[in-house]
Design a protein around this motif. Structure first.
Motif, PDB file in Angstrom:
ATOM      1  N   ARG A  56     -27.565  29.000 121.351  1.00 60.78           N
ATOM      2  CA  ARG A  56     -28.413  29.831 120.488  1.00 60.78           C
ATOM      3  C   ARG A  56     -29.659  29.058 120.064  1.00 60.78           C
ATOM      4  O   ARG A  56     -30.758  29.593 120.043  1.00 60.78           O
ATOM      5  CB  ARG A  56     -27.611  30.270 119.255  1.00 60.78           C
ATOM      6  N   LYS A  57     -29.484  27.782 119.738  1.00 62.72           N
ATOM      7  CA  LYS A  57     -30.635  26.958 119.335  1.00 62.72           C
ATOM      8  C   LYS A  57     -31.604  26.805 120.504  1.00 62.72           C
ATOM      9  O   LYS A  57     -32.816  26.794 120.319  1.00 62.72           O
ATOM     10  CB  LYS A  57     -30.191  25.583 118.842  1.00 62.72           C
ATOM     11  N   ALA A  58     -31.077  26.709 121.725  1.00 66.22           N
ATOM     12  CA  ALA A  58     -31.937  26.613 122.902  1.00 66.22           C
ATOM     13  C   ALA A  58     -32.757  27.895 123.074  1.00 66.22           C
ATOM     14  O   ALA A  58     -33.928  27.838 123.476  1.00 66.22           O
ATOM     15  CB  ALA A  58     -31.103  26.339 124.151  1.00 66.22           C
ATOM     16  N   GLN A  59     -32.161  29.034 122.759  1.00 66.16           N
ATOM     17  CA  GLN A  59     -32.913  30.293 122.814  1.00 66.16           C
ATOM     18  C   GLN A  59     -34.028  30.294 121.779  1.00 66.16           C
ATOM     19  O   GLN A  59     -35.145  30.741 122.061  1.00 66.16           O
ATOM     20  CB  GLN A  59     -31.980  31.481 122.567  1.00 66.16           C
ATOM     21  N   ASP A  77     -38.459  30.672 114.946  1.00 68.32           N
ATOM     22  CA  ASP A  77     -37.001  30.770 115.046  1.00 68.32           C
ATOM     23  C   ASP A  77     -36.321  29.434 114.748  1.00 68.32           C
ATOM     24  O   ASP A  77     -35.310  29.383 114.050  1.00 68.32           O
ATOM     25  CB  ASP A  77     -36.584  31.263 116.425  1.00 68.32           C
ATOM     26  N   VAL A  78     -36.867  28.330 115.281  1.00 66.95           N
ATOM     27  CA  VAL A  78     -36.261  27.017 115.055  1.00 66.95           C
ATOM     28  C   VAL A  78     -36.383  26.641 113.583  1.00 66.95           C
ATOM     29  O   VAL A  78     -35.417  26.226 112.951  1.00 66.95           O
ATOM     30  CB  VAL A  78     -36.924  25.934 115.943  1.00 66.95           C
ATOM     31  N   GLU A  79     -37.567  26.803 113.034  1.00 64.12           N
ATOM     32  CA  GLU A  79     -37.813  26.431 111.638  1.00 64.12           C
ATOM     33  C   GLU A  79     -36.900  27.196 110.673  1.00 64.12           C
ATOM     34  O   GLU A  79     -36.396  26.649 109.703  1.00 64.12           O
ATOM     35  CB  GLU A  79     -39.267  26.703 111.289  1.00 64.12           C
ATOM     36  N   ASN A  80     -36.683  28.486 110.957  1.00 65.34           N
ATOM     37  CA  ASN A  80     -35.858  29.322 110.081  1.00 65.34           C
ATOM     38  C   ASN A  80     -34.397  29.394 110.507  1.00 65.34           C
ATOM     39  O   ASN A  80     -33.588  29.996 109.811  1.00 65.34           O
ATOM     40  CB  ASN A  80     -36.441  30.735 110.024  1.00 65.34           C
ATOM     41  N   ASP A  81     -34.091  28.827 111.671  1.00 68.06           N
ATOM     42  CA  ASP A  81     -32.734  28.831 112.220  1.00 68.06           C
ATOM     43  C   ASP A  81     -32.169  30.249 112.310  1.00 68.06           C
ATOM     44  O   ASP A  81     -31.020  30.510 111.976  1.00 68.06           O
ATOM     45  CB  ASP A  81     -31.809  27.942 111.384  1.00 68.06           C
ATOM     46  N   GLU A  82     -33.013  31.172 112.761  1.00 66.80           N
ATOM     47  CA  GLU A  82     -32.583  32.552 112.963  1.00 66.80           C
ATOM     48  C   GLU A  82     -33.549  33.270 113.899  1.00 66.80           C
ATOM     49  O   GLU A  82     -34.653  32.813 114.145  1.00 66.80           O
ATOM     50  CB  GLU A  82     -32.480  33.299 111.633  1.00 66.80           C
TER      51      GLU A  82
END
Length: 111
Positions: A56-59, A77-82
């Motif tokens: 999911r993190k790779a996405q 997405d990475v910064e907010n983890d969503e």
């Protein structure tokens, strides 16, 4: 960006591969964001286990890189983890329908 896999000349494919790799290195903060996310939310201790879905993190990383290259600003997405803009959610919802429709010959030929 030219189609990497459609190029029949080996030297052209190698040239495009190098450009793609160099482009990834030019995206500012990509690696820093990934590392900060892991350090801040997913470091386990002896008493606390914090699992992380790496796929999911790779996405998230992929969408941030693509959006940064296309729009000069990452989705976040990475910064907010969503999945900030629900892009992945909408893709996951439509995929089963697309797979089912691709089994119907008339529709498959149309696609």
């Amino acid at each position: 960006m030219p189609k990497l896999l459609l190029s029949s000349k080996k030297h052209r494919r190698e040239e495009l591969s190098i450009k793609i790799l160099l482009t990834y290195d030019e995206v500012p903060g990509t690696r820093d964001s990934e590392c900060n996310l892991i350090r801040s939310k997913y470091i386990s201790t002896d008493t606390i286990f914090k699992p992380m879905d790496l796929a999911r993190k790779a996405q998230f990383v992929t969408l941030d890189i693509i959006s940064d290259l296309a729009f000069e600003i990452p989705f976040g997405d990475v910064e907010n983890d969503e999945d900030v803009h629900l892009y992945l959610k909408s893709t996951e919802e439509i995929l089963p329908v697309a797979i089912m429709l691709s089994t119907i010959p008339a529709i498959r030929n149309f696609l």
